[in-house]
Design an enzyme around this catalytic site. Structure first.
Site, PDB file in Angstrom:
ATOM      1  N   LYS A 116       0.856  -1.195   0.000  1.00 19.49           N
ATOM      2  CA  LYS A 116       0.000   0.000   0.000  1.00 19.49           C
ATOM      3  C   LYS A 116       0.881   1.230   0.000  1.00 19.49           C
ATOM      4  O   LYS A 116       2.032   1.179   0.440  1.00 19.49           O
ATOM      5  CB  LYS A 116      -0.900   0.023   1.250  1.00 19.49           C
ATOM      6  CG  LYS A 116      -2.187   0.806   1.098  1.00 19.49           C
ATOM      7  CD  LYS A 116      -3.167   0.100   0.192  1.00 19.49           C
ATOM      8  CE  LYS A 116      -4.587   0.521   0.413  1.00 19.49           C
ATOM      9  NZ  LYS A 116      -5.523  -0.441  -0.175  1.00 19.49           N
TER      10      LYS A 116
HETATM   11  P1  NAD Z   1     -13.288   6.826  -4.133  1.00 21.67           P
HETATM   12  O1  NAD Z   1     -12.298   7.883  -3.897  1.00 21.67           O
HETATM   13  O2  NAD Z   1     -13.700   6.536  -5.534  1.00 21.67           O
HETATM   14  O3  NAD Z   1     -14.632   7.119  -3.311  1.00 21.67           O
HETATM   15  C1  NAD Z   1     -14.635   7.442  -1.949  1.00 21.67           C
HETATM   16  C2  NAD Z   1     -16.036   7.906  -1.577  1.00 21.67           C
HETATM   17  O4  NAD Z   1     -16.073   8.131  -0.174  1.00 21.67           O
HETATM   18  C3  NAD Z   1     -16.471   9.194  -2.252  1.00 21.67           C
HETATM   19  O5  NAD Z   1     -17.829   9.094  -2.602  1.00 21.67           O
HETATM   20  C4  NAD Z   1     -16.296  10.235  -1.148  1.00 21.67           C
HETATM   21  O6  NAD Z   1     -17.161  11.340  -1.324  1.00 21.67           O
HETATM   22  C5  NAD Z   1     -16.689   9.403   0.055  1.00 21.67           C
HETATM   23  N1  NAD Z   1     -16.181   9.964   1.299  1.00 21.67           N
HETATM   24  C6  NAD Z   1     -15.001  10.569   1.528  1.00 21.67           C
HETATM   25  N2  NAD Z   1     -14.934  10.999   2.812  1.00 21.67           N
HETATM   26  C7  NAD Z   1     -16.092  10.633   3.390  1.00 21.67           C
HETATM   27  C8  NAD Z   1     -16.623  10.781   4.681  1.00 21.67           C
HETATM   28  N3  NAD Z   1     -15.943  11.419   5.643  1.00 21.67           N
HETATM   29  N4  NAD Z   1     -17.844  10.270   4.928  1.00 21.67           N
HETATM   30  C9  NAD Z   1     -18.517   9.623   3.946  1.00 21.67           C
HETATM   31  N5  NAD Z   1     -18.091   9.461   2.704  1.00 21.67           N
HETATM   32  C10 NAD Z   1     -16.883   9.960   2.434  1.00 21.67           C
HETATM   33  O7  NAD Z   1     -12.685   5.512  -3.421  1.00 21.67           O
HETATM   34  P2  NAD Z   1     -13.075   4.014  -3.719  1.00 21.67           P
HETATM   35  O8  NAD Z   1     -12.132   3.445  -4.704  1.00 21.67           O
HETATM   36  O9  NAD Z   1     -14.549   3.917  -3.948  1.00 21.67           O
HETATM   37  O10 NAD Z   1     -12.693   3.343  -2.322  1.00 21.67           O
HETATM   38  C11 NAD Z   1     -13.577   3.410  -1.212  1.00 21.67           C
HETATM   39  C12 NAD Z   1     -13.094   2.468  -0.145  1.00 21.67           C
HETATM   40  O11 NAD Z   1     -13.032   1.152  -0.686  1.00 21.67           O
HETATM   41  C13 NAD Z   1     -11.693   2.751   0.414  1.00 21.67           C
HETATM   42  O12 NAD Z   1     -11.681   2.416   1.780  1.00 21.67           O
HETATM   43  C14 NAD Z   1     -10.809   1.800  -0.350  1.00 21.67           C
HETATM   44  O13 NAD Z   1      -9.639   1.481   0.379  1.00 21.67           O
HETATM   45  C15 NAD Z   1     -11.733   0.619  -0.461  1.00 21.67           C
HETATM   46  N6  NAD Z   1     -11.406  -0.293  -1.552  1.00 21.67           N
HETATM   47  C16 NAD Z   1     -11.357   0.141  -2.822  1.00 21.67           C
HETATM   48  C17 NAD Z   1     -11.059  -0.751  -3.835  1.00 21.67           C
HETATM   49  C18 NAD Z   1     -11.052  -0.337  -5.276  1.00 21.67           C
HETATM   50  O14 NAD Z   1     -10.937  -1.220  -6.149  1.00 21.67           O
HETATM   51  N7  NAD Z   1     -11.202   0.926  -5.611  1.00 21.67           N
HETATM   52  C19 NAD Z   1     -10.779  -2.099  -3.529  1.00 21.67           C
HETATM   53  C20 NAD Z   1     -10.856  -2.509  -2.194  1.00 21.67           C
HETATM   54  C21 NAD Z   1     -11.175  -1.593  -1.210  1.00 21.67           C
END
Ligand code: NAD
Length: 445
Positions: A116
């Site tokens: 990471k």
């Molecule tokens: P992203 O940046 O596309 O989306 C994040 C979302 O969270 C946005 O809608 C944002 O507005 C919202 N957000 C930010 N701060 C917030 C808060 N304080 N309260 C509520 N909502 C809030 O990110 P993503 O790729 O969708 O990832 C989201 C989560 O999923 C992360 O924890 C990431 O580690 C995890 N994840 C992502 C992937 C992937 O393939 N992208 C894989 C596994 C895990």
């Protein structure tokens, strides 16, 4: 055990145990005979790279950014894990998330170790050109600490296909003459990305939730069809979860982004939500919906709650108010160990992150394989393979949970600090595998 201290052990306090540390000890307490030396090595990252670099901003002034890349383990293969751009990112948090990736890869059975990293910055205040310069400089600073057989980044919070394109291009410029596509996953399809990768985390999560519910693991919930769903976070993962849940017949009644949430108990129209968010940059104010806060969204009366934003969202302070029958962790670490305990006491089931959001790394692995072979699979093939991986991970985790419960059933009420749950069972599977492979490889020299 001092629960309050542990609850406060956020990513910012480097002396406090992280949730990853606590969850590791939870699993180890269920398999006391495991080889201690082989486990101890998993408590530390294999390699930590910390960088600082200057970037010329649009205004002409120069700003210094800090970045890091943590490779937690190479026992199963090269490192794999996201690059995130977030103001809270530091080495402590990156290490915890890299460790989680090691467990995830072992459980879902892809030949990677955990990694990471990212840049500590506020991407919302940066232009596309600034993000491009930050990405290029960050990747050049990492040098050969990433590579197709060394450590393979992918998207995470506030990074996307565009960011991955810049990662690829920078690495390719630095290593011309090779097929470098496998250095990063989550690329656009036109640049060697896999079809279905963008949707993979959300789609895989829905496959896993459907299979878990179908195994009668959630009291009072027999199907996603007709279930009410609330989702915190409407980014890459949250938006796809909403769409896939809708396709499976569920009713998405609440959604939020960083600015707050919206609720309509009759079901949100996702096309309207997406169009409104695109136009206004926020969900708040969508006609026909009630506004809510991110905190209140978690407490909405629903069947399935999907935290898909940040970590530490369900904890000692609010777990008692959660009303969902099933919480499915799309984000990494959205439920603290104390939150787990309270949810378990309330009879709320949890599909943990290392299982529920493993679809992303699974299709990243498919992308890596396609890149190494110069192949492009069809969407059906990707989704079929993803479905099999997710269902199998649910099956083995549920079986392991049942066997752990049976093993402990004969003993008097134990003194474990935390419940025996699916998170623990899934982690036990990952640890068993990592210990077995370490033994097969042998300790060098
Ligand atoms: P992203 O940046 O596309 O989306 C994040 C979302 O969270 C946005 O809608 C944002 O507005 C919202 N957000 C930010 N701060 C917030 C808060 N304080 N309260 C509520 N909502 C809030 O990110 P993503 O790729 O969708 O990832 C989201 C989560 O999923 C992360 O924890 C990431 O580690 C995890 N994840 C992502 C992937 C992937 O393939 N992208 C894989 C596994 C895990």
């Amino acid at each position: 055990m001092e629960q309050s201290k542990l609850e406060q052990g956020s990513a910012k306090d480097s002396s406090a145990p992280t949730m990853t540390d606590i969850n590791l000890d939870r699993a180890l307490s269920r398999i006391p005979h495991v080889h201690k030396g082989f486990i101890d090595v998993l408590r530390y990252p294999k390699r930590v790279v910390s960088v600082a670099f200057p970037v010329e901003m649009d205004s002409g002034h120069v700003q210094v950014f800090k970045g890091c890349r943590v490779l937690h383990s190479r026992i199963l293969g090269p490192g794999k894990g996201g690059i995130r751009y977030h103001p809270d990112l530091d080495l402590h948090e990156a290490s915890a998330l890299a460790t989680l990736m090691t467990w995830k890869c072992a459980l879902i059975d892809v030949p990677f170790g955990g990694a990471k990293g990212g840049v500590t910055c506020n991407p919302k205040s940066l232009s596309a050109a600034e993000l491009r310069r930050i990405t290029r400089r960050f990747i050049s600073e990492l040098g050969d600490n990433i590579g197709p057989y060394i450590d393979i980044p992918s998207p995470d919070l506030y990074t996307d296909e565009q960011t991955m394109s810049w990662v690829f291009d920078t690495y390719d410029v630095m290593h011309s003459g090779n097929n470098n596509r496998a250095v990063v996953t989550g690329k656009p399809v036109s640049l060697g990305g896999s079809v279905g990768r963008r949707e993979a985390t959300g789609r895989g999560l829905c496959y896993a939730a459907r299979h878990f519910i179908g195994k009668h693991m959630v009291p009072g919930l027999s199907s996603l069809n007709g279930a009410t769903v609330a989702i915190q976070g409407f980014g890459n993962v949250g938006a796809v979860v909403a769409e896939q849940m809708h396709c499976l017949g569920a009713k998405v009644i609440a959604l939020s982004d960083s600015q707050g949430g919206i609720v309509n108990r009759e079901g949100l129209n996702l096309a309207e939500v997406t169009a409104y968010k695109r136009e206004h940059g926020s969900l708040i104010g969508l006609p026909g919906t009630m506004s809510t806060t991110n905190e209140a969204l978690l407490e909405v009366d629903c069947d399935v709650l999907v935290p898909a934003a940040l970590s530490h969202q369900i904890c000692a302070h609010n777990a008692e108010q959660i009303k969902a029958k099933l919480v499915v962790e799309a984000a990494n670490g959205p439920i603290t160990p104390e939150g787990d305990r309270i949810l378990a006491d309330k009879g709320i089931q949890v599909l943990p992150d290392i299982l529920a959001n493993a679809g992303g790394v699974t299709v990243s692995y498919f992308e890596w394989v396609q890149n190494l072979e110069n192949q492009q699979w069809e969407l059906d093939e990707v989704n079929d393979k993803l479905l099999k991986k997710m269902n199998k991970a649910v099956d083995v985790s549920v079986e392991r949970l049942k066997s752990l419960i049976a093993e402990e059933g004969a003993q008097p009420e134990d003194d474990h600090a935390y419940p025996l749950d699916l998170r623990t069972a899934a982690l036990v599977i990952a640890l068993d595998k990592l210990v077995a492979v370490t033994a097969q490889r042998g300790i060098w020299p």
